[in-house]
Design a protein around this motif. Structure first.
Motif, PDB file in Angstrom:
ATOM      1  N   PRO A  52     -14.247  -8.690-115.718  1.00  0.00           N
ATOM      2  CA  PRO A  52     -13.766  -9.531-116.814  1.00  0.00           C
ATOM      3  C   PRO A  52     -14.897 -10.253-117.544  1.00  0.00           C
ATOM      4  O   PRO A  52     -14.732 -10.657-118.698  1.00  0.00           O
ATOM      5  CB  PRO A  52     -12.827 -10.522-116.104  1.00  0.00           C
ATOM      6  CG  PRO A  52     -13.265 -10.524-114.676  1.00  0.00           C
ATOM      7  CD  PRO A  52     -13.755  -9.135-114.415  1.00  0.00           C
ATOM      8  N   THR A  82      -1.266  -8.024-117.777  1.00  0.00           N
ATOM      9  CA  THR A  82      -2.445  -7.308-118.274  1.00  0.00           C
ATOM     10  C   THR A  82      -2.890  -7.801-119.645  1.00  0.00           C
ATOM     11  O   THR A  82      -2.086  -7.824-120.576  1.00  0.00           O
ATOM     12  CB  THR A  82      -2.129  -5.798-118.386  1.00  0.00           C
ATOM     13  OG1 THR A  82      -1.543  -5.361-117.157  1.00  0.00           O
ATOM     14  CG2 THR A  82      -3.384  -5.011-118.656  1.00  0.00           C
ATOM     15  N   PRO A  83      -4.154  -8.180-119.797  1.00  0.00           N
ATOM     16  CA  PRO A  83      -4.679  -8.535-121.124  1.00  0.00           C
ATOM     17  C   PRO A  83      -4.733  -7.309-122.040  1.00  0.00           C
ATOM     18  O   PRO A  83      -4.786  -6.160-121.564  1.00  0.00           O
ATOM     19  CB  PRO A  83      -6.091  -9.058-120.816  1.00  0.00           C
ATOM     20  CG  PRO A  83      -6.089  -9.414-119.368  1.00  0.00           C
ATOM     21  CD  PRO A  83      -5.137  -8.443-118.731  1.00  0.00           C
ATOM     22  N   VAL A  93     -10.895  -9.535-126.331  1.00  0.00           N
ATOM     23  CA  VAL A  93      -9.573  -9.802-125.744  1.00  0.00           C
ATOM     24  C   VAL A  93      -8.666 -10.341-126.852  1.00  0.00           C
ATOM     25  O   VAL A  93      -8.817 -11.470-127.312  1.00  0.00           O
ATOM     26  CB  VAL A  93      -9.671 -10.825-124.594  1.00  0.00           C
ATOM     27  CG1 VAL A  93      -8.284 -11.054-123.990  1.00  0.00           C
ATOM     28  CG2 VAL A  93     -10.635 -10.335-123.529  1.00  0.00           C
ATOM     29  N   THR A 128      -7.796 -13.868-118.585  1.00  0.00           N
ATOM     30  CA  THR A 128      -9.140 -13.317-118.347  1.00  0.00           C
ATOM     31  C   THR A 128     -10.089 -14.406-117.852  1.00  0.00           C
ATOM     32  O   THR A 128     -10.829 -14.219-116.878  1.00  0.00           O
ATOM     33  CB  THR A 128      -9.683 -12.694-119.640  1.00  0.00           C
ATOM     34  OG1 THR A 128      -8.781 -11.687-120.094  1.00  0.00           O
ATOM     35  CG2 THR A 128     -11.057 -12.091-119.425  1.00  0.00           C
ATOM     36  N   TRP A 156      -7.050  -3.942-117.703  1.00  0.00           N
ATOM     37  CA  TRP A 156      -6.576  -4.353-119.011  1.00  0.00           C
ATOM     38  C   TRP A 156      -6.157  -3.135-119.831  1.00  0.00           C
ATOM     39  O   TRP A 156      -6.551  -2.006-119.515  1.00  0.00           O
ATOM     40  CB  TRP A 156      -7.626  -5.177-119.766  1.00  0.00           C
ATOM     41  CG  TRP A 156      -8.909  -4.460-120.119  1.00  0.00           C
ATOM     42  CD1 TRP A 156      -9.128  -3.589-121.144  1.00  0.00           C
ATOM     43  CD2 TRP A 156     -10.172  -4.580-119.429  1.00  0.00           C
ATOM     44  NE1 TRP A 156     -10.430  -3.158-121.147  1.00  0.00           N
ATOM     45  CE2 TRP A 156     -11.095  -3.749-120.117  1.00  0.00           C
ATOM     46  CE3 TRP A 156     -10.609  -5.309-118.311  1.00  0.00           C
ATOM     47  CZ2 TRP A 156     -12.421  -3.633-119.705  1.00  0.00           C
ATOM     48  CZ3 TRP A 156     -11.939  -5.194-117.921  1.00  0.00           C
ATOM     49  CH2 TRP A 156     -12.827  -4.367-118.605  1.00  0.00           C
ATOM     50  N   GLN A 194      -6.545  -1.187-123.256  1.00  0.00           N
ATOM     51  CA  GLN A 194      -7.647  -1.139-124.225  1.00  0.00           C
ATOM     52  C   GLN A 194      -7.303  -0.253-125.424  1.00  0.00           C
ATOM     53  O   GLN A 194      -6.915   0.906-125.256  1.00  0.00           O
ATOM     54  CB  GLN A 194      -8.920  -0.631-123.551  1.00  0.00           C
ATOM     55  CG  GLN A 194     -10.143  -0.601-124.465  1.00  0.00           C
ATOM     56  CD  GLN A 194     -11.419  -0.349-123.686  1.00  0.00           C
ATOM     57  OE1 GLN A 194     -11.712  -1.056-122.712  1.00  0.00           O
ATOM     58  NE2 GLN A 194     -12.194   0.646-124.084  1.00  0.00           N
TER      59      GLN A 194
END
Length: 300
Positions: free
Chosen positions: A17, A51-52, A65, A72, A85, A87
């Motif tokens: 992260p 989840t980011p 982000v 995070t 994460w 993406q």
């Protein structure tokens, strides 16, 4: 890229992260106590449980982000070296980046207070209650919740469909347009399904009695009959056999007299009597209805 272009499904990526770039300007803030609770929860879990969303800004060589900045940062403070994460690798215009960020903050749903209280009450451990992160505002709301009350999410809706013949449709649309233009407030009444059939029965009986087909006219008949029996509403607060009230509070005057209006001559006489009683200090000016107490006492 057009702003309406669909996104390719984000890929799941695992990484440190600390390699991610947090937003410089984030509309969503997290109170300190809640952030500390989030860090404590991640330490307890040993991983992120949501989840980011990260955008791969290839031109700048950054992993930005877009959503999940606090998670995070909390993961970093909790000492996690790896997180997962989602993406997005394709180019994103600035407008779409902002839209994604704000939508993730704003479109988050709402809690049904009754269900929230029910679930919260199931948590027997103080630690798990603390884990939820519910703040004082939410807890105060839970204290005020009547579990038996209806929550919007629990309502069992029944829709009513109106169908018109072609020659009636134009007039019906005009009527609905007129109703919408005349409406100054959005007001709805919700009734139990068990009341639906009696209403239809009452409408049908009114149609049959007066040989009318229009539902609105039949409803008018029902209201007229209701007006004739206003006095029977006294059953809601008065025991005729004992002469005693059956509850505290107030009662509508219509339920006392059985009518909504009285002759003007009678109204003038009553108004004059009240004014005299107020002037003599027998009845408080702020409570003119106390004149009825005087009349009732004299008649007793």
């Amino acid at each position: 890229m057009e702003e309406t272009t669909r996104l390719a499904p984000p890929q799941m990526v695992q990484g440190d992260p600390r390699t991610l770039t947090l937003l410089d300007v984030n509309a969503r803030f997290l109170p300190h106590e809640q952030f500390r609770q989030l860090v404590a929860n991640i330490e307890r879990d040993g991983c992120l449980t949501s989840t980011p969303l990260v955008w791969n800004d290839r031109e700048a060589g950054r992993l930005v982000v877009l959503s999940g900045n606090h998670r995070t940062l909390a993961a970093i403070e909790a000492g996690l070296s790896q997180i997962w994460w989602m993406q997005i690798d394709e180019p994103l215009p600035r407008q779409r980046q902002i839209a994604l960020q704000l939508s993730h903050n704003a479109i988050a749903g709402q809690d049904d207070p009754a269900i929230l209280k029910e679930l919260y009450d199931e948590l027997e451990s103080v630690e798990w209650r603390q884990y939820t992160g519910l703040d004082d505002k939410a807890l105060d709301l839970l204290e005020k919740v009547d579990v038996a009350s209806l929550g919007e999410a629990n309502l069992d809706f029944a829709s009513v469909q109106f169908m018109f013949l072609p020659n009636e449709l134009e007039r019906a649309e005009a009527a609905f347009d007129a109703a919408r233009s005349a409406a100054t407030a959005d007001r709805r009444w919700i009734a139990g399904l068990e009341q639906y059939e009696p209403v239809l029965d009452a409408l049908e009986t009114s149609r049959a009695a007066y040989k009318i087909g229009n539902s609105a006219t039949a409803l008018g008949v029902i209201l007229t009959v209701f007006e004739r029996h206003l006095g029977e509403l006294a059953e809601g607060w008065f025991d005729a056999d004992s002469g005693e009230p059956t509850r505290s509070g107030t009662a509508p005057l219509e339920a006392v007299f059985g009518v909504r209006e009285i002759p003007v001559e009678t109204a003038v006489a009553v108004r004059t009597l009240i004014d005299r009683l107020v002037k003599d200090g027998i009845v408080p000016a702020a409570e003119p209805w106390r004149a009825l107490d005087v009349l009732a006492g004299e008649a007793a």
